[in-house]
Design a protein around this motif. Structure first.
Motif, short mmCIF file in Angstrom:
data_model
loop_
_atom_site.label_atom_id
_atom_site.label_comp_id
_atom_site.label_asym_id
_atom_site.label_seq_id
_atom_site.Cartn_x
_atom_site.Cartn_y
_atom_site.Cartn_z
N PRO A 193 0.83 -1.22 0.00
CA PRO A 193 0.00 0.00 0.00
C PRO A 193 0.86 1.27 0.00
O PRO A 193 1.95 1.30 0.57
CB PRO A 193 -0.80 -0.10 1.30
CG PRO A 193 -0.75 -1.53 1.70
CD PRO A 193 0.55 -2.06 1.16
N PHE A 194 0.34 2.30 -0.63
CA PHE A 194 1.03 3.59 -0.70
C PHE A 194 1.44 4.07 0.69
O PHE A 194 2.56 4.53 0.90
CB PHE A 194 0.09 4.61 -1.37
CG PHE A 194 0.66 6.00 -1.44
CD1 PHE A 194 1.52 6.36 -2.45
CD2 PHE A 194 0.32 6.96 -0.49
CE1 PHE A 194 2.05 7.63 -2.53
CE2 PHE A 194 0.83 8.23 -0.55
CZ PHE A 194 1.70 8.58 -1.58
N ARG A 195 0.53 3.96 1.67
CA ARG A 195 0.82 4.44 3.02
C ARG A 195 1.97 3.70 3.67
O ARG A 195 2.66 4.23 4.51
CB ARG A 195 -0.43 4.30 3.90
CG ARG A 195 -1.52 5.23 3.50
CD ARG A 195 -2.71 5.14 4.44
NE ARG A 195 -3.74 6.05 4.03
CZ ARG A 195 -3.66 7.37 4.13
NH1 ARG A 195 -2.62 7.92 4.67
NH2 ARG A 195 -4.65 8.12 3.72
N GLU A 196 2.16 2.46 3.27
CA GLU A 196 3.26 1.68 3.83
C GLU A 196 4.59 2.07 3.18
O GLU A 196 5.62 2.16 3.84
CB GLU A 196 2.99 0.19 3.58
CG GLU A 196 4.00 -0.74 4.21
CD GLU A 196 3.64 -2.19 3.93
OE1 GLU A 196 4.54 -2.92 3.46
OE2 GLU A 196 2.47 -2.58 4.17
N PRO B 56 5.00 6.61 4.10
CA PRO B 56 4.18 7.05 5.23
C PRO B 56 4.20 8.56 5.46
O PRO B 56 3.18 9.15 5.78
CB PRO B 56 4.76 6.29 6.42
CG PRO B 56 6.13 5.89 6.00
CD PRO B 56 6.09 5.73 4.51
N ASP B 57 5.37 9.19 5.28
CA ASP B 57 5.46 10.64 5.51
C ASP B 57 4.63 11.41 4.49
O ASP B 57 3.94 12.37 4.83
CB ASP B 57 6.91 11.11 5.46
CG ASP B 57 7.75 10.53 6.58
OD1 ASP B 57 7.17 10.12 7.61
OD2 ASP B 57 8.99 10.48 6.44
N LEU B 58 4.71 10.99 3.25
CA LEU B 58 3.94 11.65 2.20
C LEU B 58 2.44 11.44 2.41
O LEU B 58 1.64 12.36 2.26
CB LEU B 58 4.36 11.13 0.83
CG LEU B 58 3.73 11.77 -0.39
CD1 LEU B 58 3.92 13.29 -0.38
CD2 LEU B 58 4.30 11.17 -1.66
N ALA B 59 2.05 10.23 2.79
CA ALA B 59 0.63 9.95 3.06
C ALA B 59 0.11 10.83 4.19
O ALA B 59 -1.00 11.36 4.11
CB ALA B 59 0.45 8.47 3.40
N GLU B 60 0.92 11.01 5.23
CA GLU B 60 0.50 11.86 6.36
C GLU B 60 0.36 13.31 5.92
O GLU B 60 -0.58 14.00 6.30
CB GLU B 60 1.51 11.75 7.50
CG GLU B 60 1.10 12.50 8.73
CD GLU B 60 2.13 12.36 9.85
OE1 GLU B 60 2.14 13.27 10.70
OE2 GLU B 60 2.89 11.39 9.88
#
Length: 102
Positions: free
Chosen positions: A41-44, A47-51
């Protein structure tokens, strides 16, 4: 009956791409089951960009969120508040708060 999108079955003029564009991607191989199994997953992966994206989306959560209700009011009352312009619902809320002593 569920509608489905038609699958592109070949190059068609007038769709915003040229025959060269169509042929350039035509030879891209499909992913194998092994490659699909390695996807994360993108968030994995970021993670910094997803946040950062999450922080930019929408308004911050309110500490005292409003609650949507259905309420019947006299047409004259609604028109009087609407006549005061944008924000009339907030002004109506303030008038009700004042009326009940909040």
């Amino acid at each position: 009956m569920k509608k489905t999108k038609p699958v592109a079955d070949g190059f068609r003029e007038g769709r915003g791409y040229t025959r060269a564009d169509w042929e350039e991607v035509d030879d891209n191989p499909e992913m194998t089951e092994a490659e699909i199994a390695e996807l994360r997953p993108f968030r994995e992966v970021f993670p910094d960009l997803a946040e950062a994206i999450d922080r930019k989306l929408g308004r911050p959560k309110s500490e005292t969120p409003k609650k949507a209700i259905s309420l019947r009011l006299d047409a004259e009352v609604i028109e009087r508040f609407k006549a005061t312009g944008d924000g009339w619902q907030s002004r109506m809320n303030e008038a009700l708060r004042k009326a009940v002593g909040l």
